[in-house]
Structures are given as C-alpha cells and as structure tokens.
Enzyme design. Structure first.
Site, mmCIF file in Angstrom:
data_model
loop_
_atom_site.group_PDB
_atom_site.id
_atom_site.type_symbol
_atom_site.label_atom_id
_atom_site.label_comp_id
_atom_site.label_asym_id
_atom_site.label_seq_id
_atom_site.Cartn_x
_atom_site.Cartn_y
_atom_site.Cartn_z
ATOM 1 C CB THR A 142 -0.873 -0.027 1.262
ATOM 2 O OG1 THR A 142 -1.646 -1.216 1.251
ATOM 3 C CG2 THR A 142 -1.786 1.175 1.327
ATOM 4 N NE ARG A 170 -7.048 -9.188 1.208
ATOM 5 C CZ ARG A 170 -6.091 -8.312 1.448
ATOM 6 N NH1 ARG A 170 -5.873 -7.329 0.595
ATOM 7 N NH2 ARG A 170 -5.350 -8.398 2.533
ATOM 8 N N GLY A 189 -9.343 -5.744 1.810
ATOM 9 C CA GLY A 189 -8.191 -5.687 2.701
ATOM 10 C C GLY A 189 -8.335 -4.657 3.797
ATOM 11 C CG ASP A 190 -4.671 -3.170 5.478
ATOM 12 O OD1 ASP A 190 -4.533 -3.736 4.376
ATOM 13 O OD2 ASP A 190 -3.834 -2.369 5.924
#
Length: 511
Positions: free
Chosen positions: A229, A257, A259-260
């Site tokens: 990221t 998916r 993610g964070d």
C-alpha cells in the site's frame, strides 16, 4: 493530471508537514539494487516536495494528501492505480480510503471533525483515492445533514464507479491502463504457470488490433519486489490532519477480497481529543542509601521520582541509551496556546498532588494523530492495527503514551503485529508491515523553560522545537516504524543547521 484547490485567504498557526509511504515488505539490498532504489527515491522526493509546496501555500490537508496519493497511483513503481497487482483470476481490484480530523476543530477550513470514507473493488477509475474523497465530501453538500444515502462511509463496486464518473467527473480508464508487464509476470510466477499465456496475449485479448503500449523488456521482473500500500499523512497550517491510502492489494489475492486499506481502523485512522496534562514537578534525583526497591522507606519521594521519570524519560537520565528503533529524527511537537473553548464542556476540578499542600487545576491540551499502514493487510485487519495505536495514545496516562512509542508497540520489531503471526512469522509474510503517522499536541499555555538541572540535550531540543518562543509555528511530529525488511517513506527532517530537508528512507539505516 491537474487539480484545483480552494485555499484560505491566510495561513494558520501550524507549520505544515507530511510523510509518505510507498509500501513495506521483504526488502533487502539484494532485491533493491542502487539503480532501482534511485528510481523509488526520485519519485518519492518529487511527490513529497510538490505536496509540501501545496501545504505551504495554504492547501487543506485533505486536498494535499489526496494529491500526493494520486501521483503515486499514476506511477507504475507502486502497487496502486496504474501498477496494481493482479488477482488470482488475472483482474485488478483497487482500494482507497481517506480520513480527517483536526487539533482545532473550530478553525478553518470548517468540518475538521473525525470522519472517514473508503472504496473497494475499483476497476476502471484512474484515481481511486479521488473517488474515496468524493464519498467523504458527499454529505457536505447540505451541511452534513443528508439522508442515509449520503452518509455512507464504505462503498464498492461498479455503481459507485459510475456515480464518480457521472456525478463527480472522475476520469475513467480501460483495463489495460492499469496493467503493467512486471505485475503480470509476478502474477504468473506466483501461480507457477508456464509461459503459454503471455502478457502480450493478455493485451491482445482485449483489443486484437492494438499494439501493446508497454515495454517488452522484462529484465527487472525478478529484481522489483512486489510492494504494498501507498499512503500520505498531512498536517496543514490550520492544524487539520488527513490520511489518504491506496492499494492494489495482495498479489494473487482472491477476487472480491477486501483488505485493510478500505477498513476503518485497520489500515488507516485519524483522531483528535482533549486530555489532561498534569504538571509534574521537576525533581532532581539525589542518590540515597535509604531508598530501596519495591516498598521503599520513602514512598512519597519514590512516587514523585517515578512519575517524573515516566514523564521526562531520558531528560532525567541522559546517560540512558535511546530506543534502538527511534523512528525518525524530525522535530517533535511544539506545545503552544490554542483556542479550544468549544471542546471544554465542564470546568476541570481542582486536584491535590502528593507533593503539594494546595490544590491546582488540571491543565488541558488538544491532541491529534493520523496514520496510514502498509504490509500484510489481513494481519492489520485481525489486530485493528492503527486504531489500536490511537487507543494506546488516547487511553493511557497521564502521562500519556507518545505516538512514536505506540506505533513501535504495534508494528515495531517484536511488536503486536509481528507476534500476531505466531509460529508462522517469517514463513508466510503474515504480520509484516509498517505504519507512518503525524502527532500534534497543542497546550493551552506555554511550557516553562527547563530547570537548570535539566540535561543539556533537553535544553537544546527545547530551543529547536520552539517551546520557549510563542512566535514560532506549532509543529507536528512525524513517526514511522516497521518490522520487516524495509518500508519506503519520505518526510522532512532538520539538518545540522536547523533547515528542513526532504529525506527518503527504506531500511532502518541509510541505504
């Protein structure tokens, strides 16, 4: 790519600053040769200085942070926007998020309250970070009192993208705009496929009559590490903090998916609060054979020394070595006056301290933090990593935990993020990552000069930080920590002459 910003007519009392990250992972000198590092450094320095110029000219933190990340999204070196990694299915699904807060919510620009927005499953919007920004600002069109549909903070999918193109004039790009040959080769290598389906086949499958716009040279495929990221944390002149984060996700992730990066509290966070700032008397420790550990014979003195040591740290013990993982050498925060009456609903009760025979009011101060994380997203999710850091700062003390210490506790070597991997650490990539951030602390009153017994280095830093001069700008403190091979980060630090200089780091030590 051009942007227009609405700038205030005058600058505020804070010294603007920022910190960027370009991903973290299993970096080493073996997979980051000097010429490749130079390319990363050149890009990061350019984006850092351009964004700092915007902040210095009065651009709000949110606009500046999104501008920095949009530049990163256009750079194929980084795993976001153009250059995003491929999913297991050979597609690209991007994510981005923004969050704002302010150490002085009453000051301009308006709307500095804590709020966030995130987007995911983005496929054809050139700058996902600008889409996240539009989601954040949507509710402002009617003063923030919109209906449910304008108050959402986490959106995804095609309809969201079409809204951005149609209603916000965001730029749309075809699939091939985001494809890079290097990411495709990473994708194929990770799946252990043979070469029967090449990158040229991928391009031709979309448009058989167009030539590939990408280079044929794949000599750097094995050398370029797949980075994570990207993000920017900015402090503007009015004390507003903004964090902007964007990613293509994990190489060969499952399609769909999340993610964070688009998950509030896991990969990004910004928060401000008011806290007590109790003045601890500056007591010079004197050696005494009468003192003992545990239940000493002088419990009151022990209590004073204990609290003073916790608050002043190495200033009481200048011979004590610094923490081996000191994140940055930039200037720490300045404690200066601020008008925060609207955030003081009740007067502070008087408090009696063990060293005083009279009562004195508890002093208040405003404090704000903002952070962006990068690394193994699922570990950040399981730990709610950046929110955990903020909680350590906000819910501790007094004396409270600094952002630098809290970040190290979670994502530094042997921290909570690393320990969350258990016996899988070092084998799966789980638990690896880093966090960058900015902390601002704004006292109601000027801090007094150190007492004569204070260590010389503390006197020097007090002068540099501007604590003793109300004419100097209030500052934010940039921090970072990571537990893996490296973390690309760019920020400003003071040189020996006290001049701020742009700096890029990737390892704990200089490259």
């Amino acid at each position: 790519m051009t942007f227009t910003f609405t700038q205030p007519s005058a600058l505020g009392p804070f010294k603007p600053t920022l910190i960027l990250h370009g991903g973290a992972g299993s970096l080493s000198r073996a997979n980051l040769p000097p010429d490749l590092y130079a390319r990363y450094r050149t890009s990061l320095i350019r984006y850092l200085t351009v964004t700092r110029d915007l902040l210095n000219s009065g651009t709000p933190a949110l606009d500046a942070a999104c501008h920095a990340v949009a530049l990163l999204e256009d750079d194929p070196l980084f795993n976001c926007g153009r250059g995003s990694v491929f999913t297991e299915s050979g597609t690209i699904e991007m994510e981005a998020s923004v969050m704002v807060s302010s150490v002085d919510p009453a000051g301009p620009p308006a709307g500095g309250i804590k709020r966030a927005a995130a987007v995911s499953l983005i496929k054809n919007t050139r700058h996902p970070i600008l889409l996240a920004k539009e989601v954040l600002l949507e509710a402002d069109e009617d003063g923030g009192l919109g209906g449910t549909s304008t108050m959402h903070c986490q959106l995804s999918g095609r309809e969201l993208e079409e809204w951005g193109w149609r209603e916000r004039a965001l730029e749309k790009k075809p699939d091939r705009w985001f494809w890079t040959k290097k990411r495709w080769e990473e994708h194929r290598k990770g799946l252990h496929h043979d070469d029967t389906y090449s990158f040229n086949n991928l391009v031709a499958s979309l448009d058989a009559y167009s030539e590939s716009p990408f280079e044929d040279d794949d000599s750097e495929v094995d050398e370029i590490p797949s980075q994570g990221t990207v993000g920017a944390v900015c402090l503007d002149s009015w004390g507003n903090l903004a964090v902007a984060t964007s990613t293509g996700g994990l190489t060969n992730k499952k399609a769909g998916r999340i993610g964070d990066t688009p998950t509030i509290g896991a990969g990004f966070w910004a928060e401000a609060w008011e806290e007590e700032s109790v003045n601890v008397p500056q007591v010079r420790p004197r050696p005494s054979s009468r003192r003992t550990s545990g239940l000493g014979k002088l419990p009151v003195l022990d209590q004073i020394l204990s609290q003073a040591n916790e608050s002043l740290g190495s200033c009481l013990n200048p011979s004590q070595p610094e923490h081996p993982y000191q994140p940055l050498t930039g200037a720490p925060p300045v404690y200066s006056p601020s008008t925060t009456a609207s955030y003081q609903p009740y007067p502070s009760p008087p408090v009696r301290h063990p060293w005083s025979s009279s009562t004195q009011p508890i002093r208040k101060r405003r404090r704000a933090v903002a952070m962006s994380g990068t690394g193994n997203g699922d570990s950040f999710l399981r730990l709610n990593a950046v929110r955990t850091v903020a909680a350590l700062c906000r819910l501790s003390g007094p004396p409270s935990v600094s952002l630098a210490d809290a970040v190290r506790t979670v994502t530094g070597p042997n921290g909570e993020l690393q320990r969350s991997a258990g016996d899988r650490w070092g084998r799966t990539g789980e638990g690896q990552g880093g966090i960058i951030g900015i902390e601002v602390i704004d006292e109601e009153h000027e801090e007094e000069d150190p007492q004569p017994w204070a260590a010389d280095d503390c006197k020097k830093r007090t002068t540099e930080w501007g604590v003793s001069s109300s004419k100097k700008k209030k500052r934010g403190h940039v921090v970072s920590a990571f537990n893996c091979g490296g973390l690309f980060r760019a920020y400003y630090e003071l040189d020996e002459s006290g001049v701020e200089m742009p700096k890029v780091m990737v390892f704990h030590e200089e490259y």
